[in-house]
Scaffold this motif. Sequence first.
Motif, PDB file in Angstrom:
ATOM      1  N   GLN A  99      47.200  50.181  47.535  1.00 29.90           N
ATOM      2  CA  GLN A  99      48.216  49.171  47.258  1.00 29.90           C
ATOM      3  C   GLN A  99      47.647  47.763  47.371  1.00 29.90           C
ATOM      4  OE1 GLN A  99      52.266  49.760  48.866  1.00 29.90           O
ATOM      5  NE2 GLN A  99      51.551  51.733  49.613  1.00 29.90           N
ATOM      6  N   VAL A 102      45.448  47.022  44.237  1.00 25.44           N
ATOM      7  CA  VAL A 102      46.123  46.735  42.963  1.00 25.44           C
ATOM      8  C   VAL A 102      46.982  45.479  43.036  1.00 25.44           C
ATOM      9  CG1 VAL A 102      46.118  49.161  42.293  1.00 25.44           C
ATOM     10  CG2 VAL A 102      48.106  48.231  43.497  1.00 25.44           C
ATOM     11  N   ARG A 104      49.455  44.488  45.497  1.00 25.15           N
ATOM     12  CA  ARG A 104      50.779  44.424  46.103  1.00 25.15           C
ATOM     13  C   ARG A 104      50.776  43.442  47.269  1.00 25.15           C
ATOM     14  NH1 ARG A 104      55.004  47.679  44.964  1.00 25.15           N
ATOM     15  NH2 ARG A 104      55.876  47.108  46.995  1.00 25.15           N
ATOM     16  N   SER A 155      42.086  41.975  46.740  1.00 21.31           N
ATOM     17  CA  SER A 155      41.926  43.135  45.872  1.00 21.31           C
ATOM     18  C   SER A 155      40.565  43.792  46.112  1.00 21.31           C
ATOM     19  CB  SER A 155      42.066  42.725  44.404  1.00 21.31           C
ATOM     20  OG  SER A 155      41.864  43.830  43.546  1.00 21.31           O
ATOM     21  N   TRP A 159      39.767  47.668  47.453  1.00 24.95           N
ATOM     22  CA  TRP A 159      38.925  48.685  46.827  1.00 24.95           C
ATOM     23  C   TRP A 159      37.816  49.139  47.768  1.00 24.95           C
ATOM     24  CZ3 TRP A 159      40.854  51.365  43.251  1.00 24.95           C
ATOM     25  CH2 TRP A 159      41.655  50.813  42.259  1.00 24.95           C
TER      26      TRP A 159
END
Length: 227
Positions: A99, A102, A104, A155, A159
């Motif tokens: 989350q 991506v 959020r 982000s 990852w």
Amino acid sequence: MSFSEVPVPRASSVSPAVFSSLRQSLRRRGAKRQKRISAILRGLSHRNRAGATIGELSQAFDTRSFGAFFILFGGLNLVPLPPGASIFLGLPLVLFTLQLAVGRHRLWLPERIRRIRITSEMLGRVVTRIGPMLRRIERLARHRYWPEPEWLLLSGIGWFCFVMSILIAIPFPLTNMFPGVSVAIAGIAITARDGLWLIASVLVGIASTIFLLSVYGAAALAVMGLF
């Protein structure tokens, strides 16, 4: 401007960047500092013998849920657990880290995940195991060397921690500890917006990845040698 005049946006719309600037604004105006994650975990471990659900933890962590859950589920990997338990720590982390990856701004939890209960005994073991070190790190961590744009950085952290959570979820004995440490340090970095602790997280993650690849490679060669 008095403290009562400080504009406070709705929690559902607060992004990590906005929350960071709001927190600094409140501190400059003498507002009471937020409780540290270590204090929240310690309080929850003593409050209720039944422990706390993931949903209750999320509510207690509020806008710091990403960093706090990284600390909690990363730290759980330092607690002695039965064989194969790492998969139950890695899978929730996969959900959390994906989350963040991506983009959020608020952590979303499925109802089934929200109902998962962490016993007070388990919380107490986590606090005992990582509490003293976490408190020292929290005192040292502060907003510094935090690159912009923040959304891109977060982000990337998501990852990176997603890969670490995959390594944690692999049910191989004693291989989840160092990726868990990496995720926990990343949680501290996110919470404090501290670039130095973020670098430490990446270094631990890279070292643990190299180590695990060598372990898995040696195990694969040993298995192949049997045939």
